[in-house]
Design a protein around this motif. Structure first.
Motif, PDB file in Angstrom:
ATOM      1  N   ARG A   1       3.714 -42.105   2.163  1.00  0.00           N
ATOM      2  CA  ARG A   1       4.780 -41.446   1.405  1.00  0.00           C
ATOM      3  C   ARG A   1       5.703 -42.446   0.708  1.00  0.00           C
ATOM      4  O   ARG A   1       6.576 -42.047  -0.058  1.00  0.00           O
ATOM      5  CB  ARG A   1       5.583 -40.536   2.335  1.00  0.00           C
ATOM      6  CG  ARG A   1       4.776 -39.379   2.880  1.00  0.00           C
ATOM      7  CD  ARG A   1       5.657 -38.290   3.466  1.00  0.00           C
ATOM      8  NE  ARG A   1       6.268 -38.666   4.721  1.00  0.00           N
ATOM      9  CZ  ARG A   1       5.697 -38.501   5.917  1.00  0.00           C
ATOM     10  NH1 ARG A   1       4.481 -37.979   6.003  1.00  0.00           N
ATOM     11  NH2 ARG A   1       6.318 -38.846   7.015  1.00  0.00           N
TER      12      ARG A   1
ATOM     13  N   ARG B   1      10.273 -47.527  -2.177  1.00  0.00           N
ATOM     14  CA  ARG B   1      10.923 -46.269  -2.493  1.00  0.00           C
ATOM     15  C   ARG B   1      10.284 -45.135  -1.707  1.00  0.00           C
ATOM     16  O   ARG B   1       9.102 -45.176  -1.360  1.00  0.00           O
ATOM     17  CB  ARG B   1      10.812 -45.970  -4.002  1.00  0.00           C
ATOM     18  CG  ARG B   1      11.507 -46.980  -4.883  1.00  0.00           C
ATOM     19  CD  ARG B   1      11.341 -46.641  -6.363  1.00  0.00           C
ATOM     20  NE  ARG B   1      11.929 -45.361  -6.704  1.00  0.00           N
ATOM     21  CZ  ARG B   1      13.219 -45.186  -6.971  1.00  0.00           C
ATOM     22  NH1 ARG B   1      14.062 -46.208  -6.931  1.00  0.00           N
ATOM     23  NH2 ARG B   1      13.674 -43.988  -7.301  1.00  0.00           N
ATOM     24  N   THR B   2      11.079 -44.124  -1.435  1.00  0.00           N
ATOM     25  CA  THR B   2      10.580 -42.873  -0.889  1.00  0.00           C
ATOM     26  C   THR B   2      11.059 -41.769  -1.820  1.00  0.00           C
ATOM     27  O   THR B   2      12.258 -41.519  -1.954  1.00  0.00           O
ATOM     28  CB  THR B   2      11.057 -42.639   0.562  1.00  0.00           C
ATOM     29  OG1 THR B   2      10.655 -41.330   0.969  1.00  0.00           O
ATOM     30  CG2 THR B   2      12.548 -42.793   0.726  1.00  0.00           C
ATOM     31  N   GLY B   3      10.112 -41.149  -2.516  1.00  0.00           N
ATOM     32  CA  GLY B   3      10.492 -40.197  -3.548  1.00  0.00           C
ATOM     33  C   GLY B   3      11.286 -40.895  -4.642  1.00  0.00           C
ATOM     34  O   GLY B   3      10.871 -41.929  -5.166  1.00  0.00           O
ATOM     35  N   ASN B   4      12.465 -40.363  -4.958  1.00  0.00           N
ATOM     36  CA  ASN B   4      13.320 -40.967  -5.986  1.00  0.00           C
ATOM     37  C   ASN B   4      14.366 -41.907  -5.406  1.00  0.00           C
ATOM     38  O   ASN B   4      15.219 -42.417  -6.133  1.00  0.00           O
ATOM     39  CB  ASN B   4      14.026 -39.862  -6.785  1.00  0.00           C
ATOM     40  CG  ASN B   4      13.055 -39.021  -7.594  1.00  0.00           C
ATOM     41  OD1 ASN B   4      12.093 -39.550  -8.143  1.00  0.00           O
ATOM     42  ND2 ASN B   4      13.292 -37.720  -7.650  1.00  0.00           N
ATOM     43  N   ARG B   5      14.296 -42.141  -4.109  1.00  0.00           N
ATOM     44  CA  ARG B   5      15.312 -42.970  -3.440  1.00  0.00           C
ATOM     45  C   ARG B   5      14.756 -44.341  -3.096  1.00  0.00           C
ATOM     46  O   ARG B   5      13.642 -44.458  -2.591  1.00  0.00           O
ATOM     47  CB  ARG B   5      15.793 -42.267  -2.162  1.00  0.00           C
ATOM     48  CG  ARG B   5      16.842 -43.032  -1.386  1.00  0.00           C
ATOM     49  CD  ARG B   5      17.388 -42.185  -0.243  1.00  0.00           C
ATOM     50  NE  ARG B   5      16.403 -41.950   0.801  1.00  0.00           N
ATOM     51  CZ  ARG B   5      16.235 -42.760   1.849  1.00  0.00           C
ATOM     52  NH1 ARG B   5      16.969 -43.864   1.973  1.00  0.00           N
ATOM     53  NH2 ARG B   5      15.339 -42.472   2.774  1.00  0.00           N
ATOM     54  N   THR B   6      15.541 -45.365  -3.403  1.00  0.00           N
ATOM     55  CA  THR B   6      15.155 -46.717  -3.009  1.00  0.00           C
ATOM     56  C   THR B   6      15.482 -46.919  -1.539  1.00  0.00           C
ATOM     57  O   THR B   6      16.634 -46.826  -1.121  1.00  0.00           O
ATOM     58  CB  THR B   6      15.892 -47.769  -3.855  1.00  0.00           C
ATOM     59  OG1 THR B   6      15.513 -47.604  -5.230  1.00  0.00           O
ATOM     60  CG2 THR B   6      15.528 -49.183  -3.408  1.00  0.00           C
TER      61      THR B   6
ATOM     62  N   ARG C   1       6.757 -51.714  -5.091  1.00  0.00           N
ATOM     63  CA  ARG C   1       6.607 -52.464  -6.337  1.00  0.00           C
ATOM     64  C   ARG C   1       6.998 -53.905  -6.050  1.00  0.00           C
ATOM     65  O   ARG C   1       8.126 -54.168  -5.612  1.00  0.00           O
ATOM     66  CB  ARG C   1       7.468 -51.880  -7.456  1.00  0.00           C
ATOM     67  CG  ARG C   1       7.319 -52.630  -8.790  1.00  0.00           C
ATOM     68  CD  ARG C   1       8.094 -51.942  -9.911  1.00  0.00           C
ATOM     69  NE  ARG C   1       7.959 -52.676 -11.160  1.00  0.00           N
ATOM     70  CZ  ARG C   1       6.923 -52.588 -11.982  1.00  0.00           C
ATOM     71  NH1 ARG C   1       5.926 -51.780 -11.676  1.00  0.00           N
ATOM     72  NH2 ARG C   1       6.872 -53.280 -13.103  1.00  0.00           N
TER      73      ARG C   1
ATOM     74  N   SER D   1       6.322 -45.789  -1.819  1.00  0.00           N
ATOM     75  CA  SER D   1       5.731 -46.538  -2.929  1.00  0.00           C
ATOM     76  C   SER D   1       6.367 -47.922  -2.957  1.00  0.00           C
ATOM     77  O   SER D   1       7.555 -48.075  -2.643  1.00  0.00           O
ATOM     78  CB  SER D   1       5.950 -45.827  -4.268  1.00  0.00           C
ATOM     79  OG  SER D   1       7.338 -45.707  -4.550  1.00  0.00           O
TER      80      SER D   1
END
Length: 261
Positions: free
Chosen positions: A68, A83-88, A72, A70
């Motif tokens: 779950r 990140r998890t969803g839109n949150r860093t 970078r 992402s």
């Protein structure tokens, strides 16, 4: 003729992939920028720069909820963002302070999951973020290997699993190709291949682990891939894809031809 249709590298061992339009295969057979970082247990039995089995760290095989997240990784700035969803969840450079920040965030996240390898195992803590961000050290196999599957073989697996849309991201390979017959790549074991400009002298079957059971979007163990590979295809060990080594290395690009030589 079979051709390369997707390329991936995985900056952090056991975390999400980075799709790319080319990969550089280093002499010996590792992909530049691939598995250059690893969140390891405190009690891992080797030095930080040495290879060891993945189960001495936090990876998809023991922590499916990592799917779950992402990641970078900016190799030039030596900065990792998670990140998890839109949150860093965390972002930091690879200095001591940045590594601590990243480790603290991953530790908290992993401990919040129902299935994780840290709860009840204080000997694994504190986690440590190892790797220099440059050298690919933390592949599943001590020799490294570049990994490949065909999408025709993936479709065959999907039919057995009852999921025609099964994602190739479950298998965490570097190369996906199209234009071969299903399972044709297994007939290349022990032979020599050329992909684009890269000659591969060693080709071996790729045996699978529990990481393949984790849905690459939800992080839930929703398919018994290992059992179905064995039962559905009469395998001795759950096998999908191949691992390859190259003495000279080189560059592989999207659209490159894949051929036995």
């Amino acid at each position: 003729m079979a051709r390369v249709t997707a390329l991936y590298r995985y900056p952090v061992k056991g975390f999400t992939p980075e799709p790319v339009d080319r990969i550089i295969v280093l002499p010996g057979g590792r992909v530049a920028g691939d598995r250059v970082l690893n969140f390891r247990f405190a009690d891992a039995p080797v030095s930080d720069t040495d290879w060891c089995r993945k189960y001495h760290g936090v990876v998809l095989a023991n922590t499916p909820g990592l799917a779950r997240l992402s990641v970078r990784f900016d190799a030039s700035a030596q900065t990792l963002a998670i990140r998890t969803g839109n949150r860093t969840l965390a972002e930091g450079t690879l200095d001591d302070a940045g590594r601590r920040r990243l480790v603290d965030a991953i530790t908290d996240y992993v401990l919040s999951l129902d299935e994780n390898p840290l709860r009840g195992h204080s000997e694994h803590l504190p986690l440590k973020l190892v790797g220099d961000g440059i050298t690919p050290r933390y592949q599943d196999n001590a020799a490294g290997q570049v990994t490949l599957h065909s999408r025709e073989s993936l479709a065959s697996v999907g039919a057995v699993l009852g999921d025609p849309d099964v994602s190739e991201l479950r298998f965490r390979h570097n190369i996906a190709m199209e234009g071969a017959s299903a399972w044709e790549e297994q007939s290349w074991v022990g032979r020599k291949l050329r992909i684009g400009e890269v000659a591969f002298e060693t080709v071996v079957p790729k045996v699978r682990c529990l990481a393949t059971h984790a849905n690459p979007v939800t992080g839930e163990r929703d398919l018994q891939v290992m059992q179905r590979l064995v039962a559905g295809f009469g395998q001795q060990q759950p096998t999908f894809g191949i691992g390859m080594l190259s003495e000279a290395g080189g560059v592989i690009r999207l659209g490159d031809a894949v051929a036995v030589v």
